[in-house]
Design a protein around this motif. Sequence first.
Motif, PDB file in Angstrom:
ATOM      1  N   MET A   1       0.836  -1.186   0.000  1.00  0.00           N
ATOM      2  CA  MET A   1       0.000   0.000   0.000  1.00  0.00           C
ATOM      3  C   MET A   1       0.877   1.245   0.000  1.00  0.00           C
ATOM      4  SD  MET A   1      -3.048  -1.149   0.026  1.00  0.00           S
ATOM      5  CE  MET A   1      -4.522  -1.088   0.991  1.00  0.00           C
ATOM      6  N   TYR A   2       0.566   2.202  -0.873  1.00  0.00           N
ATOM      7  CA  TYR A   2       1.341   3.425  -0.922  1.00  0.00           C
ATOM      8  C   TYR A   2       0.679   4.479  -0.040  1.00  0.00           C
ATOM      9  CZ  TYR A   2       3.956   7.394  -2.492  1.00  0.00           C
ATOM     10  OH  TYR A   2       4.762   8.500  -2.515  1.00  0.00           O
ATOM     11  N   LYS A   3       1.461   5.102   0.785  1.00  0.00           N
ATOM     12  CA  LYS A   3       0.924   6.136   1.672  1.00  0.00           C
ATOM     13  C   LYS A   3       0.924   7.467   0.932  1.00  0.00           C
ATOM     14  CE  LYS A   3       1.200   7.935   6.369  1.00  0.00           C
ATOM     15  NZ  LYS A   3       1.912   7.893   7.665  1.00  0.00           N
ATOM     16  N   ALA A   4      -0.218   7.859   0.426  1.00  0.00           N
ATOM     17  CA  ALA A   4      -0.358   9.105  -0.319  1.00  0.00           C
ATOM     18  C   ALA A   4      -1.046  10.149   0.545  1.00  0.00           C
ATOM     19  CB  ALA A   4      -1.156   8.872  -1.595  1.00  0.00           C
ATOM     20  N   LYS A   5      -0.863  11.378   0.201  1.00  0.00           N
ATOM     21  CA  LYS A   5      -1.485  12.485   0.926  1.00  0.00           C
ATOM     22  C   LYS A   5      -2.821  12.817   0.280  1.00  0.00           C
ATOM     23  CE  LYS A   5       0.750  15.128   3.257  1.00  0.00           C
ATOM     24  NZ  LYS A   5       1.179  15.952   4.371  1.00  0.00           N
ATOM     25  N   THR A   6      -3.852  12.941   1.079  1.00  0.00           N
ATOM     26  CA  THR A   6      -5.144  13.422   0.592  1.00  0.00           C
ATOM     27  C   THR A   6      -5.165  14.934   0.735  1.00  0.00           C
ATOM     28  OG1 THR A   6      -6.313  11.384   1.142  1.00  0.00           O
ATOM     29  CG2 THR A   6      -7.643  13.378   0.971  1.00  0.00           C
ATOM     30  N   LEU A   7      -5.580  15.617  -0.322  1.00  0.00           N
ATOM     31  CA  LEU A   7      -5.612  17.075  -0.344  1.00  0.00           C
ATOM     32  C   LEU A   7      -7.046  17.548  -0.483  1.00  0.00           C
ATOM     33  CD1 LEU A   7      -2.734  17.610  -2.949  1.00  0.00           C
ATOM     34  CD2 LEU A   7      -2.512  17.297  -0.473  1.00  0.00           C
ATOM     35  N   HIS A 118       0.507  23.317  -5.675  1.00  0.00           N
ATOM     36  CA  HIS A 118       0.950  23.765  -4.355  1.00  0.00           C
ATOM     37  C   HIS A 118       1.632  22.620  -3.612  1.00  0.00           C
ATOM     38  CE1 HIS A 118       0.473  24.579  -0.024  1.00  0.00           C
ATOM     39  NE2 HIS A 118       0.635  25.851  -0.360  1.00  0.00           N
ATOM     40  N   TYR A 119       1.029  21.457  -3.651  1.00  0.00           N
ATOM     41  CA  TYR A 119       1.629  20.280  -3.020  1.00  0.00           C
ATOM     42  C   TYR A 119       2.982  19.962  -3.655  1.00  0.00           C
ATOM     43  CZ  TYR A 119       2.425  15.342  -2.000  1.00  0.00           C
ATOM     44  OH  TYR A 119       2.995  14.145  -1.624  1.00  0.00           O
ATOM     45  N   CYS A 120       3.041  20.005  -4.980  1.00  0.00           N
ATOM     46  CA  CYS A 120       4.265  19.676  -5.704  1.00  0.00           C
ATOM     47  C   CYS A 120       5.440  20.511  -5.227  1.00  0.00           C
ATOM     48  CB  CYS A 120       4.031  19.891  -7.201  1.00  0.00           C
ATOM     49  SG  CYS A 120       5.497  19.684  -8.237  1.00  0.00           S
ATOM     50  N   TYR A 121       5.220  21.816  -5.076  1.00  0.00           N
ATOM     51  CA  TYR A 121       6.333  22.710  -4.776  1.00  0.00           C
ATOM     52  C   TYR A 121       6.492  23.051  -3.304  1.00  0.00           C
ATOM     53  CZ  TYR A 121       7.203  23.245  -9.731  1.00  0.00           C
ATOM     54  OH  TYR A 121       7.528  23.011 -11.055  1.00  0.00           O
ATOM     55  N   THR A 122       5.692  22.455  -2.460  1.00  0.00           N
ATOM     56  CA  THR A 122       5.899  22.632  -1.021  1.00  0.00           C
ATOM     57  C   THR A 122       6.225  21.324  -0.308  1.00  0.00           C
ATOM     58  OG1 THR A 122       3.525  22.414  -0.549  1.00  0.00           O
ATOM     59  CG2 THR A 122       4.385  24.652  -0.907  1.00  0.00           C
ATOM     60  N   GLU A 123       5.924  20.182  -0.956  1.00  0.00           N
ATOM     61  CA  GLU A 123       6.096  18.913  -0.250  1.00  0.00           C
ATOM     62  C   GLU A 123       6.830  17.831  -1.048  1.00  0.00           C
ATOM     63  OE1 GLU A 123       3.111  17.518   2.382  1.00  0.00           O
ATOM     64  OE2 GLU A 123       1.801  19.215   1.932  1.00  0.00           O
ATOM     65  N   THR A 124       7.316  18.159  -2.236  1.00  0.00           N
ATOM     66  CA  THR A 124       8.110  17.194  -2.996  1.00  0.00           C
ATOM     67  C   THR A 124       9.393  17.878  -3.443  1.00  0.00           C
ATOM     68  OG1 THR A 124       7.455  17.610  -5.306  1.00  0.00           O
ATOM     69  CG2 THR A 124       5.905  16.359  -3.923  1.00  0.00           C
ATOM     70  N   ASP A 125      10.306  17.090  -4.017  1.00  0.00           N
ATOM     71  CA  ASP A 125      11.550  17.660  -4.519  1.00  0.00           C
ATOM     72  C   ASP A 125      11.508  17.896  -6.025  1.00  0.00           C
ATOM     73  OD1 ASP A 125      11.591  15.078  -5.416  1.00  0.00           O
ATOM     74  OD2 ASP A 125      13.520  14.543  -4.518  1.00  0.00           O
ATOM     75  N   LEU A 126      10.315  17.832  -6.632  1.00  0.00           N
ATOM     76  CA  LEU A 126      10.187  18.122  -8.060  1.00  0.00           C
ATOM     77  C   LEU A 126      10.476  19.610  -8.289  1.00  0.00           C
ATOM     78  CD1 LEU A 126       6.949  16.107  -8.959  1.00  0.00           C
ATOM     79  CD2 LEU A 126       9.344  15.383  -9.127  1.00  0.00           C
ATOM     80  N   LEU A 186      -6.662  24.883   2.156  1.00  0.00           N
ATOM     81  CA  LEU A 186      -5.588  23.959   1.822  1.00  0.00           C
ATOM     82  C   LEU A 186      -5.395  22.994   2.980  1.00  0.00           C
ATOM     83  CD1 LEU A 186      -3.092  26.399   0.117  1.00  0.00           C
ATOM     84  CD2 LEU A 186      -4.897  25.031  -0.907  1.00  0.00           C
ATOM     85  N   ILE A 187      -6.340  22.079   3.107  1.00  0.00           N
ATOM     86  CA  ILE A 187      -6.329  21.115   4.196  1.00  0.00           C
ATOM     87  C   ILE A 187      -5.639  19.853   3.731  1.00  0.00           C
ATOM     88  CG2 ILE A 187      -7.760  19.806   5.806  1.00  0.00           C
ATOM     89  CD1 ILE A 187      -9.989  21.856   5.193  1.00  0.00           C
ATOM     90  N   GLU A 188      -4.789  19.290   4.555  1.00  0.00           N
ATOM     91  CA  GLU A 188      -4.089  18.080   4.197  1.00  0.00           C
ATOM     92  C   GLU A 188      -4.243  17.058   5.310  1.00  0.00           C
ATOM     93  OE1 GLU A 188      -0.084  19.186   3.640  1.00  0.00           O
ATOM     94  OE2 GLU A 188      -0.492  20.583   2.022  1.00  0.00           O
TER      95      GLU A 188
END
Length: 204
Positions: A1-7, A118-126, A186-188
């Motif tokens: 199971m992959y632990k993904a973030k729900t936005l 927003h998720y991409c540039y605040t919570e990943t290294d992309l 922006l609830i996570e």
Amino acid sequence: MYKAKTLETERLILRMWRSDDFETVARLFADPEVMRYQSPRRAMTRAESWGSFAYTIGHWHLRGFGFWAIEEKESGNVVGRVGFGYPEEWHGIEFGWSLARDYWGKGYASEAARRALHYCYTETDLDHVVSSIQPENVASIRVAERLGEELEGENNIAGFDHLIYGINREKWRQIAGNVLSIPERLIERSELGEGGRAENALGV
């Protein structure tokens, strides 16, 4: 199971796919208007839709990022997908969105894509993402521009000309105040994902 973030946004939930979402995906990809600008540029068979559905889920496990299911809060219906893809030998991290026809014209594509970026540039290294859009796909071009993406070049993908829009982390930070100006929450929250017409070349 992959632990993904729900936005979440004001009207939408971006979540990991579940096995019972397949029927919705099959209906989405069976609509020729939805598929007009995404491969294979025609309605998909049920078997083809299953392959795409399995790819979408598997991408999260193999790359650590991917496309979310877009769920409408009011109805609980899955209305489309949004996120990032990087198939082997692709020209960059593809950022895209796709909605069922009944939900066009509501601003959902921009709302979901804005949250994903927003998720991409605040919570990943992309550091850089692109959206490959056919010139005739005016709706997707408008979404890309609302997000702050700029035209970076052109490419031919599977025999079709595409405009390559893109945005990097630095540019996003510069314009984030404007890009995120529409009312959104922006609830996570973390969630265990089950293994279980505005679109670009990857149908996102």
